[in-house]
Design a protein around this motif. Structure first.
Motif, mmCIF file in Angstrom:
data_model
loop_
_atom_site.group_PDB
_atom_site.id
_atom_site.type_symbol
_atom_site.label_atom_id
_atom_site.label_comp_id
_atom_site.label_asym_id
_atom_site.label_seq_id
_atom_site.Cartn_x
_atom_site.Cartn_y
_atom_site.Cartn_z
ATOM 1 N N LEU A 241 -37.314 -49.483 8.535
ATOM 2 C CA LEU A 241 -38.612 -49.777 7.928
ATOM 3 C C LEU A 241 -39.645 -48.730 8.317
ATOM 4 N N LEU A 242 -39.667 -48.346 9.583
ATOM 5 C CA LEU A 242 -40.595 -47.311 10.038
ATOM 6 C C LEU A 242 -40.329 -45.990 9.320
ATOM 7 N N ALA A 243 -39.043 -45.632 9.202
ATOM 8 C CA ALA A 243 -38.697 -44.374 8.531
ATOM 9 C C ALA A 243 -39.142 -44.393 7.075
ATOM 10 N N ALA A 244 -38.922 -45.519 6.383
ATOM 11 C CA ALA A 244 -39.322 -45.623 4.983
ATOM 12 C C ALA A 244 -40.844 -45.608 4.838
ATOM 13 N N ARG A 245 -41.538 -46.290 5.765
ATOM 14 C CA ARG A 245 -42.983 -46.402 5.650
ATOM 15 C C ARG A 245 -43.686 -45.077 5.924
ATOM 16 N N ARG A 246 -43.076 -44.211 6.723
ATOM 17 C CA ARG A 246 -43.702 -42.904 6.996
ATOM 18 C C ARG A 246 -43.890 -42.112 5.703
ATOM 19 N N GLY A 247 -43.047 -42.384 4.723
ATOM 20 C CA GLY A 247 -43.211 -41.704 3.436
ATOM 21 C C GLY A 247 -43.983 -42.528 2.430
ATOM 22 N N ASP A 248 -44.501 -43.679 2.850
ATOM 23 C CA ASP A 248 -45.212 -44.574 1.926
ATOM 24 C C ASP A 248 -46.281 -45.347 2.690
ATOM 25 N N LEU A 249 -47.164 -44.627 3.367
ATOM 26 C CA LEU A 249 -48.204 -45.282 4.156
ATOM 27 C C LEU A 249 -49.156 -46.043 3.248
ATOM 28 N N GLY A 250 -49.596 -47.217 3.748
ATOM 29 C CA GLY A 250 -50.507 -48.028 2.951
ATOM 30 C C GLY A 250 -51.458 -48.801 3.843
ATOM 31 N N ASP A 251 -52.037 -49.858 3.292
ATOM 32 C CA ASP A 251 -52.976 -50.694 4.034
ATOM 33 C C ASP A 251 -52.224 -51.882 4.619
ATOM 34 N N ASP A 252 -51.398 -51.606 5.602
ATOM 35 C CA ASP A 252 -50.596 -52.651 6.243
ATOM 36 C C ASP A 252 -50.452 -52.309 7.720
ATOM 37 N N LEU A 253 -49.989 -53.271 8.499
ATOM 38 C CA LEU A 253 -49.940 -53.105 9.944
ATOM 39 C C LEU A 253 -48.921 -52.054 10.371
ATOM 40 N N VAL A 254 -47.784 -51.990 9.701
ATOM 41 C CA VAL A 254 -46.790 -50.974 10.056
ATOM 42 C C VAL A 254 -47.382 -49.583 9.873
ATOM 43 N N SER A 255 -48.056 -49.368 8.756
ATOM 44 C CA SER A 255 -48.695 -48.066 8.519
ATOM 45 C C SER A 255 -49.757 -47.789 9.568
ATOM 46 N N ASP A 256 -50.516 -48.819 9.952
ATOM 47 C CA ASP A 256 -51.543 -48.638 10.985
ATOM 48 C C ASP A 256 -50.918 -48.212 12.308
ATOM 49 N N LEU A 257 -49.796 -48.842 12.663
ATOM 50 C CA LEU A 257 -49.130 -48.476 13.918
ATOM 51 C C LEU A 257 -48.631 -47.036 13.867
ATOM 52 N N ILE A 258 -48.077 -46.653 12.732
ATOM 53 C CA ILE A 258 -47.582 -45.279 12.595
ATOM 54 C C ILE A 258 -48.734 -44.286 12.717
ATOM 55 N N ARG A 259 -49.838 -44.564 12.052
ATOM 56 C CA ARG A 259 -50.996 -43.655 12.141
ATOM 57 C C ARG A 259 -51.489 -43.545 13.579
ATOM 58 N N ALA A 260 -51.610 -44.686 14.261
ATOM 59 C CA ALA A 260 -52.087 -44.664 15.649
ATOM 60 C C ALA A 260 -51.130 -43.904 16.542
ATOM 61 N N ALA A 261 -49.830 -44.108 16.334
ATOM 62 C CA ALA A 261 -48.830 -43.434 17.160
ATOM 63 C C ALA A 261 -48.842 -41.922 16.917
ATOM 64 N N ASP A 262 -48.945 -41.535 15.646
ATOM 65 C CA ASP A 262 -48.936 -40.108 15.332
ATOM 66 C C ASP A 262 -50.218 -39.423 15.803
ATOM 67 N N GLU A 263 -51.320 -40.159 15.736
ATOM 68 C CA GLU A 263 -52.597 -39.586 16.155
ATOM 69 C C GLU A 263 -52.614 -39.290 17.650
ATOM 70 N N ASP A 264 -52.099 -40.234 18.442
ATOM 71 C CA ASP A 264 -52.144 -40.067 19.902
ATOM 72 C C ASP A 264 -50.930 -39.338 20.454
ATOM 73 N N ASP A 265 -49.805 -39.408 19.727
ATOM 74 C CA ASP A 265 -48.569 -38.716 20.122
ATOM 75 C C ASP A 265 -48.144 -39.076 21.546
ATOM 76 N N VAL A 266 -48.275 -40.366 21.916
ATOM 77 C CA VAL A 266 -47.863 -40.793 23.256
ATOM 78 C C VAL A 266 -46.973 -42.028 23.181
ATOM 79 N N PHE A 267 -46.422 -42.317 22.002
ATOM 80 C CA PHE A 267 -45.600 -43.510 21.827
ATOM 81 C C PHE A 267 -44.197 -43.130 21.402
ATOM 82 N N GLU A 268 -43.225 -43.810 21.996
ATOM 83 C CA GLU A 268 -41.841 -43.624 21.600
ATOM 84 C C GLU A 268 -41.512 -44.577 20.451
ATOM 85 N N GLU A 269 -40.527 -44.206 19.638
ATOM 86 C CA GLU A 269 -40.139 -45.048 18.511
ATOM 87 C C GLU A 269 -39.698 -46.434 18.986
ATOM 88 N N SER A 270 -39.023 -46.497 20.129
ATOM 89 C CA SER A 270 -38.577 -47.792 20.646
ATOM 90 C C SER A 270 -39.766 -48.686 20.988
#
Length: 413
Positions: free
Chosen positions: A203-232
Protein backbone atom coordinates in the motif's frame (compact mmCIF):
# COMPACT_ATOMS: atom_id res chain seq x y z
CA UNK A 1 8.96 -5.99 55.65
CA UNK A 2 12.12 -4.21 54.47
CA UNK A 3 12.17 -1.82 51.53
CA UNK A 4 13.56 -4.45 49.18
CA UNK A 5 11.69 -7.49 50.43
CA UNK A 6 9.25 -8.95 47.91
CA UNK A 7 5.62 -8.80 48.98
CA UNK A 8 3.55 -11.87 48.33
CA UNK A 9 1.87 -11.88 44.93
CA UNK A 10 -1.82 -11.07 45.28
CA UNK A 11 -3.98 -14.18 44.92
CA UNK A 12 -6.17 -12.45 42.37
CA UNK A 13 -9.09 -14.56 41.15
CA UNK A 14 -8.50 -16.14 37.74
CA UNK A 15 -11.29 -13.94 36.35
CA UNK A 16 -9.38 -10.72 37.09
CA UNK A 17 -7.62 -10.71 33.72
CA UNK A 18 -9.93 -13.04 31.81
CA UNK A 19 -13.41 -11.74 32.63
CA UNK A 20 -13.94 -8.02 32.06
CA UNK A 21 -17.58 -8.19 33.20
CA UNK A 22 -19.26 -6.26 35.99
CA UNK A 23 -17.51 -8.22 38.77
CA UNK A 24 -14.22 -6.58 37.80
CA UNK A 25 -15.30 -3.29 39.39
CA UNK A 26 -15.81 -4.97 42.76
CA UNK A 27 -12.37 -6.59 42.67
CA UNK A 28 -10.75 -3.31 41.72
CA UNK A 29 -12.54 -1.41 44.50
CA UNK A 30 -11.32 -3.95 47.06
CA UNK A 31 -7.74 -3.65 45.76
CA UNK A 32 -7.86 0.17 45.85
CA UNK A 33 -9.03 0.02 49.46
CA UNK A 34 -6.10 -2.26 50.31
CA UNK A 35 -3.44 0.03 48.81
CA UNK A 36 -2.47 1.65 45.51
CA UNK A 37 0.11 -0.89 44.25
CA UNK A 38 0.01 -4.68 44.45
CA UNK A 39 2.33 -7.43 43.29
CA UNK A 40 0.57 -9.97 41.08
CA UNK A 41 1.40 -13.02 39.01
CA UNK A 42 0.83 -11.63 35.50
CA UNK A 43 2.36 -12.44 33.10
CA UNK A 44 2.59 -15.81 34.83
CA UNK A 45 5.93 -16.19 36.59
CA UNK A 46 7.00 -12.59 35.91
CA UNK A 47 7.70 -9.85 38.43
CA UNK A 48 4.62 -7.69 37.97
CA UNK A 49 2.56 -5.04 39.75
CA UNK A 50 -0.77 -3.32 39.28
CA UNK A 51 -1.54 0.32 40.08
CA UNK A 52 -5.16 0.80 41.10
CA UNK A 53 -5.79 4.39 42.23
CA UNK A 54 -5.96 7.70 40.38
CA UNK A 55 -3.16 9.56 42.16
CA UNK A 56 -0.55 6.83 41.81
CA UNK A 57 -1.56 6.17 38.21
CA UNK A 58 -0.98 9.86 37.44
CA UNK A 59 2.47 9.65 39.05
CA UNK A 60 3.27 6.50 37.09
CA UNK A 61 2.28 8.13 33.79
CA UNK A 62 4.83 10.87 34.49
CA UNK A 63 7.62 8.67 35.86
CA UNK A 64 10.51 8.34 33.37
CA UNK A 65 11.68 5.17 35.14
CA UNK A 66 8.71 3.34 33.65
CA UNK A 67 9.67 2.63 30.07
CA UNK A 68 7.54 1.77 27.06
CA UNK A 69 10.50 0.33 25.15
CA UNK A 70 10.35 -3.37 24.34
CA UNK A 71 14.10 -3.50 25.01
CA UNK A 72 13.47 -2.63 28.69
CA UNK A 73 11.50 -5.85 29.20
CA UNK A 74 13.00 -9.18 30.31
CA UNK A 75 14.70 -11.05 27.46
CA UNK A 76 12.09 -13.83 27.37
CA UNK A 77 9.28 -11.31 26.87
CA UNK A 78 11.17 -9.47 24.14
CA UNK A 79 11.62 -12.77 22.32
CA UNK A 80 7.93 -13.58 22.70
CA UNK A 81 6.85 -10.22 21.26
CA UNK A 82 9.28 -10.35 18.35
CA UNK A 83 8.29 -13.92 17.57
CA UNK A 84 4.52 -13.31 17.69
CA UNK A 85 3.95 -9.81 16.33
CA UNK A 86 7.09 -8.08 15.05
CA UNK A 87 5.05 -5.60 12.98
CA UNK A 88 3.70 -4.04 16.17
CA UNK A 89 6.91 -3.10 18.00
CA UNK A 90 8.27 -0.25 15.86
CA UNK A 91 5.75 2.50 16.64
CA UNK A 92 5.29 5.28 19.20
CA UNK A 93 3.45 3.10 21.71
CA UNK A 94 6.59 0.99 22.24
CA UNK A 95 9.07 3.88 22.42
CA UNK A 96 10.40 6.47 24.85
CA UNK A 97 11.65 9.94 23.98
CA UNK A 98 13.37 10.91 21.75
CA UNK A 99 12.15 8.05 19.52
CA UNK A 100 8.60 8.48 20.79
CA UNK A 101 8.68 12.19 19.98
CA UNK A 102 9.98 11.46 16.48
CA UNK A 103 7.37 8.74 15.80
CA UNK A 104 4.45 10.66 17.27
CA UNK A 105 5.25 13.53 14.93
CA UNK A 106 4.20 11.23 12.09
CA UNK A 107 0.56 11.29 13.20
CA UNK A 108 0.10 14.32 15.45
CA UNK A 109 -0.55 16.71 12.58
CA UNK A 110 -3.15 14.41 11.03
CA UNK A 111 -5.25 13.82 14.16
CA UNK A 112 -5.89 17.42 15.18
CA UNK A 113 -9.28 18.21 16.71
CA UNK A 114 -9.93 20.67 13.88
CA UNK A 115 -9.27 18.13 11.14
CA UNK A 116 -11.35 15.45 12.89
CA UNK A 117 -14.23 17.91 13.18
CA UNK A 118 -14.13 18.27 9.39
CA UNK A 119 -14.89 14.55 9.19
CA UNK A 120 -18.13 14.96 11.16
CA UNK A 121 -20.47 15.17 8.11
CA UNK A 122 -18.98 11.99 6.63
CA UNK A 123 -19.14 10.21 10.02
CA UNK A 124 -22.81 11.24 10.27
CA UNK A 125 -23.45 9.89 6.78
CA UNK A 126 -21.79 6.54 7.53
CA UNK A 127 -23.69 6.26 10.82
CA UNK A 128 -27.01 6.84 9.06
CA UNK A 129 -26.16 4.43 6.24
CA UNK A 130 -25.42 1.66 8.74
CA UNK A 131 -28.61 2.31 10.71
CA UNK A 132 -30.56 2.31 7.40
CA UNK A 133 -29.63 -1.39 7.16
CA UNK A 134 -31.19 -2.22 10.55
CA UNK A 135 -34.58 -3.99 10.50
CA UNK A 136 -37.50 -1.56 10.64
CA UNK A 137 -38.17 -2.79 14.17
CA UNK A 138 -37.15 -5.67 16.39
CA UNK A 139 -33.66 -6.68 17.48
CA UNK A 140 -30.11 -6.23 16.26
CA UNK A 141 -26.62 -7.01 17.58
CA UNK A 142 -25.26 -3.51 18.01
CA UNK A 143 -21.63 -4.66 18.11
CA UNK A 144 -21.76 -5.31 14.36
CA UNK A 145 -22.60 -1.64 13.92
CA UNK A 146 -20.07 -0.62 16.59
CA UNK A 147 -17.20 -2.28 14.72
CA UNK A 148 -18.34 -1.37 11.21
CA UNK A 149 -18.57 2.37 11.80
CA UNK A 150 -15.02 3.14 13.01
CA UNK A 151 -13.53 0.60 10.59
CA UNK A 152 -15.17 2.39 7.67
CA UNK A 153 -14.08 5.77 8.99
CA UNK A 154 -10.43 4.83 9.56
CA UNK A 155 -10.32 2.90 6.26
CA UNK A 156 -11.56 5.93 4.34
CA UNK A 157 -9.10 8.13 6.21
CA UNK A 158 -6.32 5.75 5.13
CA UNK A 159 -7.89 5.26 1.67
CA UNK A 160 -7.88 1.47 2.00
CA UNK A 161 -9.88 -0.05 -0.89
CA UNK A 162 -13.32 -1.42 0.04
CA UNK A 163 -12.47 -4.94 -1.06
CA UNK A 164 -9.40 -5.09 1.21
CA UNK A 165 -11.08 -3.95 4.42
CA UNK A 166 -12.47 -7.28 5.73
CA UNK A 167 -9.07 -8.97 5.60
CA UNK A 168 -7.29 -5.92 7.06
CA UNK A 169 -9.78 -5.82 9.92
CA UNK A 170 -9.42 -9.55 10.58
CA UNK A 171 -5.63 -9.31 10.75
CA UNK A 172 -5.47 -6.24 12.99
CA UNK A 173 -8.10 -7.62 15.38
CA UNK A 174 -5.93 -10.71 15.75
CA UNK A 175 -2.88 -8.53 16.36
CA UNK A 176 -4.67 -6.50 19.02
CA UNK A 177 -4.53 -9.56 21.24
CA UNK A 178 -1.51 -9.93 23.49
CA UNK A 179 1.02 -12.73 22.85
CA UNK A 180 0.18 -15.94 24.68
CA UNK A 181 2.55 -18.49 26.25
CA UNK A 182 1.16 -20.84 23.61
CA UNK A 183 3.06 -21.79 20.47
CA UNK A 184 0.04 -22.32 18.23
CA UNK A 185 -1.57 -19.03 19.27
CA UNK A 186 1.67 -17.15 18.68
CA UNK A 187 2.02 -18.85 15.30
CA UNK A 188 -1.38 -17.45 14.28
CA UNK A 189 -0.35 -14.01 15.51
CA UNK A 190 2.83 -14.22 13.43
CA UNK A 191 0.84 -15.19 10.34
CA UNK A 192 -1.41 -12.16 10.80
CA UNK A 193 1.62 -9.95 11.47
CA UNK A 194 3.35 -11.07 8.28
CA UNK A 195 0.19 -10.69 6.18
CA UNK A 196 -0.62 -7.16 7.30
CA UNK A 197 3.02 -6.12 6.97
CA UNK A 198 3.15 -7.30 3.34
CA UNK A 199 -0.16 -5.62 2.58
CA UNK A 200 0.86 -2.27 4.07
CA UNK A 201 4.28 -2.30 2.39
CA UNK A 202 2.47 -2.75 -0.93
CA UNK A 203 0.00 0.00 0.00
CA UNK A 204 2.82 2.41 0.84
CA UNK A 205 4.58 1.62 -2.44
CA UNK A 206 1.39 2.19 -4.44
CA UNK A 207 0.50 5.37 -2.57
CA UNK A 208 3.91 6.96 -3.21
CA UNK A 209 2.83 7.19 -6.84
CA UNK A 210 -0.68 8.39 -5.98
CA UNK A 211 -0.47 10.81 -3.06
CA UNK A 212 -3.76 12.30 -1.95
CA UNK A 213 -5.67 13.76 0.99
CA UNK A 214 -5.46 10.70 3.22
CA UNK A 215 -3.50 9.59 6.27
CA UNK A 216 -1.18 7.21 4.41
CA UNK A 217 -0.16 10.03 2.07
CA UNK A 218 0.32 12.33 5.07
CA UNK A 219 2.63 9.80 6.72
CA UNK A 220 4.64 9.40 3.53
CA UNK A 221 5.02 13.17 3.14
CA UNK A 222 6.10 13.57 6.77
CA UNK A 223 8.56 10.69 6.50
CA UNK A 224 10.07 11.96 3.25
CA UNK A 225 10.29 15.51 4.54
CA UNK A 226 12.22 14.57 7.69
CA UNK A 227 14.07 11.56 6.23
CA UNK A 228 14.42 9.97 9.69
CA UNK A 229 11.86 7.15 9.46
CA UNK A 230 12.33 3.57 8.40
CA UNK A 231 9.69 1.83 6.28
CA UNK A 232 9.09 -0.68 9.09
CA UNK A 233 8.21 2.23 11.39
CA UNK A 234 5.65 3.52 8.90
CA UNK A 235 4.08 0.07 8.66
CA UNK A 236 4.01 -0.39 12.43
CA UNK A 237 2.45 3.05 12.86
CA UNK A 238 -0.28 2.22 10.35
CA UNK A 239 -1.10 -1.04 12.15
CA UNK A 240 -1.33 0.83 15.43
CA UNK A 241 -3.64 3.44 13.91
CA UNK A 242 -5.97 0.83 12.44
CA UNK A 243 -6.18 -1.05 15.76
CA UNK A 244 -6.62 2.08 17.84
CA UNK A 245 -8.83 3.69 15.23
CA UNK A 246 -11.55 1.07 15.31
CA UNK A 247 -11.38 -1.37 18.23
CA UNK A 248 -11.35 1.19 21.03
CA UNK A 249 -14.14 3.18 19.40
CA UNK A 250 -16.17 -0.01 18.94
CA UNK A 251 -15.76 -0.62 22.67
CA UNK A 252 -16.74 2.98 23.42
CA UNK A 253 -19.97 2.53 21.45
CA UNK A 254 -20.78 -0.85 22.98
CA UNK A 255 -19.78 -0.03 26.56
CA UNK A 256 -21.46 3.36 26.44
CA UNK A 257 -24.70 2.01 25.00
CA UNK A 258 -25.08 -0.77 27.55
CA UNK A 259 -24.36 1.70 30.38
CA UNK A 260 -26.92 4.15 29.01
CA UNK A 261 -29.60 1.49 28.55
CA UNK A 262 -29.11 0.35 32.14
CA UNK A 263 -29.78 3.85 33.48
CA UNK A 264 -33.05 5.10 31.93
CA UNK A 265 -32.93 8.55 33.53
CA UNK A 266 -29.60 9.27 31.80
CA UNK A 267 -30.88 7.84 28.51
CA UNK A 268 -33.90 10.15 28.59
CA UNK A 269 -31.69 13.09 29.54
CA UNK A 270 -29.47 12.57 26.50
CA UNK A 271 -32.45 11.91 24.23
CA UNK A 272 -34.01 15.20 25.36
CA UNK A 273 -30.79 17.19 25.12
CA UNK A 274 -28.36 15.90 22.43
CA UNK A 275 -26.00 18.81 23.25
CA UNK A 276 -24.93 16.68 26.24
CA UNK A 277 -23.30 14.19 23.84
CA UNK A 278 -19.69 15.41 24.36
CA UNK A 279 -19.87 15.15 28.17
CA UNK A 280 -21.77 11.86 27.83
CA UNK A 281 -18.94 10.44 25.72
CA UNK A 282 -16.40 11.44 28.39
CA UNK A 283 -18.54 9.73 31.03
CA UNK A 284 -18.87 6.55 28.96
CA UNK A 285 -15.07 6.55 28.59
CA UNK A 286 -14.67 6.91 32.36
CA UNK A 287 -17.30 4.47 33.57
CA UNK A 288 -16.41 1.51 31.35
CA UNK A 289 -13.07 2.40 29.81
CA UNK A 290 -12.53 0.77 26.38
CA UNK A 291 -8.92 0.21 27.50
CA UNK A 292 -9.05 -1.07 31.07
CA UNK A 293 -5.30 -1.60 31.43
CA UNK A 294 -2.46 0.56 30.14
CA UNK A 295 -0.07 -0.82 27.56
CA UNK A 296 3.46 -2.07 28.25
CA UNK A 297 5.42 -0.36 31.02
CA UNK A 298 8.67 -1.74 32.44
CA UNK A 299 10.72 -0.50 35.40
CA UNK A 300 14.19 0.46 34.14
CA UNK A 301 15.65 0.45 37.65
CA UNK A 302 14.75 -0.55 41.17
CA UNK A 303 12.16 2.00 42.26
CA UNK A 304 9.37 2.76 44.69
CA UNK A 305 5.82 3.54 43.66
CA UNK A 306 2.87 3.96 45.97
CA UNK A 307 4.95 2.77 48.90
CA UNK A 308 5.85 -0.44 47.09
CA UNK A 309 9.34 -1.54 46.08
CA UNK A 310 9.42 -2.48 42.39
CA UNK A 311 12.51 -4.26 41.05
CA UNK A 312 14.13 -3.50 37.72
CA UNK A 313 12.49 -5.23 34.71
CA UNK A 314 9.16 -5.54 36.52
CA UNK A 315 5.93 -5.17 34.56
CA UNK A 316 3.79 -2.29 35.86
CA UNK A 317 0.15 -2.42 34.80
CA UNK A 318 -1.78 0.83 35.13
CA UNK A 319 -5.37 -0.21 35.80
CA UNK A 320 -7.07 2.66 34.01
CA UNK A 321 -10.57 1.36 34.61
CA UNK A 322 -9.90 1.21 38.34
CA UNK A 323 -8.35 4.69 38.47
CA UNK A 324 -11.37 6.01 36.60
CA UNK A 325 -13.64 4.84 39.45
CA UNK A 326 -11.52 6.13 42.32
CA UNK A 327 -14.00 7.66 44.82
CA UNK A 328 -11.35 10.12 46.01
CA UNK A 329 -11.51 11.78 42.58
CA UNK A 330 -14.99 11.01 41.24
CA UNK A 331 -18.19 11.53 43.20
CA UNK A 332 -20.48 8.47 43.01
CA UNK A 333 -17.92 6.79 40.72
CA UNK A 334 -20.06 3.73 39.93
CA UNK A 335 -22.96 5.83 38.67
CA UNK A 336 -23.32 7.08 35.11
CA UNK A 337 -23.65 10.87 35.11
CA UNK A 338 -23.61 12.26 31.58
CA UNK A 339 -23.46 15.82 32.89
CA UNK A 340 -20.35 15.17 34.99
CA UNK A 341 -17.88 18.05 34.82
CA UNK A 342 -14.14 18.08 35.41
CA UNK A 343 -13.96 14.48 34.20
CA UNK A 344 -10.27 13.67 34.70
CA UNK A 345 -10.42 10.12 33.38
CA UNK A 346 -7.48 8.19 31.95
CA UNK A 347 -9.34 6.38 29.17
CA UNK A 348 -7.01 7.95 26.58
CA UNK A 349 -3.95 7.76 28.82
CA UNK A 350 -2.08 10.83 29.96
CA UNK A 351 0.98 12.91 29.15
CA UNK A 352 3.36 12.06 26.34
CA UNK A 353 1.48 8.88 25.47
CA UNK A 354 -1.99 10.43 25.43
CA UNK A 355 -3.92 8.75 22.60
CA UNK A 356 -3.30 10.60 19.34
CA UNK A 357 -6.60 9.33 17.97
CA UNK A 358 -8.70 10.73 20.83
CA UNK A 359 -10.14 13.60 18.72
CA UNK A 360 -11.47 11.14 16.13
CA UNK A 361 -13.00 8.85 18.74
CA UNK A 362 -14.68 11.79 20.45
CA UNK A 363 -16.25 13.03 17.22
CA UNK A 364 -17.47 9.54 16.35
CA UNK A 365 -19.03 9.11 19.80
CA UNK A 366 -20.69 12.51 19.75
CA UNK A 367 -22.33 11.60 16.42
CA UNK A 368 -23.31 7.99 17.17
CA UNK A 369 -25.15 8.26 20.49
CA UNK A 370 -27.59 11.08 19.62
CA UNK A 371 -28.23 9.50 16.22
CA UNK A 372 -29.12 6.12 17.71
CA UNK A 373 -31.46 7.68 20.26
CA UNK A 374 -33.13 9.84 17.60
CA UNK A 375 -33.60 7.12 15.02
CA UNK A 376 -34.31 4.11 17.27
CA UNK A 377 -37.20 4.96 19.61
CA UNK A 378 -37.68 2.51 22.44
CA UNK A 379 -34.02 1.44 22.29
CA UNK A 380 -33.40 -1.08 25.09
CA UNK A 381 -31.33 -4.11 26.03
CA UNK A 382 -32.68 -7.38 24.60
CA UNK A 383 -30.94 -9.46 27.30
CA UNK A 384 -30.59 -9.12 31.04
CA UNK A 385 -27.50 -7.07 32.04
CA UNK A 386 -25.97 -10.10 33.74
CA UNK A 387 -26.18 -12.01 30.44
CA UNK A 388 -24.09 -9.51 28.48
CA UNK A 389 -21.19 -11.30 26.80
CA UNK A 390 -17.97 -9.46 27.67
CA UNK A 391 -14.87 -10.27 25.63
CA UNK A 392 -11.52 -11.35 27.00
CA UNK A 393 -8.70 -11.47 24.46
CA UNK A 394 -5.71 -11.21 26.82
CA UNK A 395 -5.09 -7.66 25.68
CA UNK A 396 -5.87 -4.33 27.31
CA UNK A 397 -9.41 -4.05 25.97
CA UNK A 398 -12.73 -4.06 27.76
CA UNK A 399 -15.64 -4.62 25.44
CA UNK A 400 -18.60 -6.77 24.47
CA UNK A 401 -18.69 -9.70 22.09
CA UNK A 402 -22.36 -9.07 21.35
CA UNK A 403 -24.86 -6.40 22.39
CA UNK A 404 -28.42 -7.50 21.57
CA UNK A 405 -30.76 -4.50 21.61
CA UNK A 406 -34.39 -4.02 20.68
CA UNK A 407 -36.28 -0.95 19.44
CA UNK A 408 -39.81 -0.06 18.38
CA UNK A 409 -39.09 1.52 15.00
CA UNK A 410 -36.31 2.69 12.71
CA UNK A 411 -37.03 6.30 11.86
CA UNK A 412 -35.81 8.00 8.67
CA UNK A 413 -32.80 10.27 8.77
Amino acid sequence: MTAVEKPAAKPLPPEFFNDPGDDRHGWEAALRADGPVHRIDYPPGAEAYIVTDHDTTLKAFNDPRLSKRVEAAPAWFQEQLRDASPVLIRNMITADPPDHTRLRKLVSRAFTARRMELLRPRIQQITDELIDDFPESGEVDLMGFAYSLPMRVISEFLRVPDEDRPQVQQDVVMLSEAPYPDEERNRLLRVASDKIERYLLDLLAARRGDLGDDLVSDLIRAADEDDVFEESELVSTLVLLIIAGHKTTANLIGNGTQALLRQPDQLELLRADPSLAPSAVEEFLRLDSPVFRGTLRIATEDMELGGQHIPKESFVHLMLGSANRDPRVFENPDRLDIGRTGNKHFAFGHGAHFCAGAPLSRVEGSVVFPTMLRRLPGLRLAVAPEDLDWVYDNSTSRGLRTLPVAYDARLPR
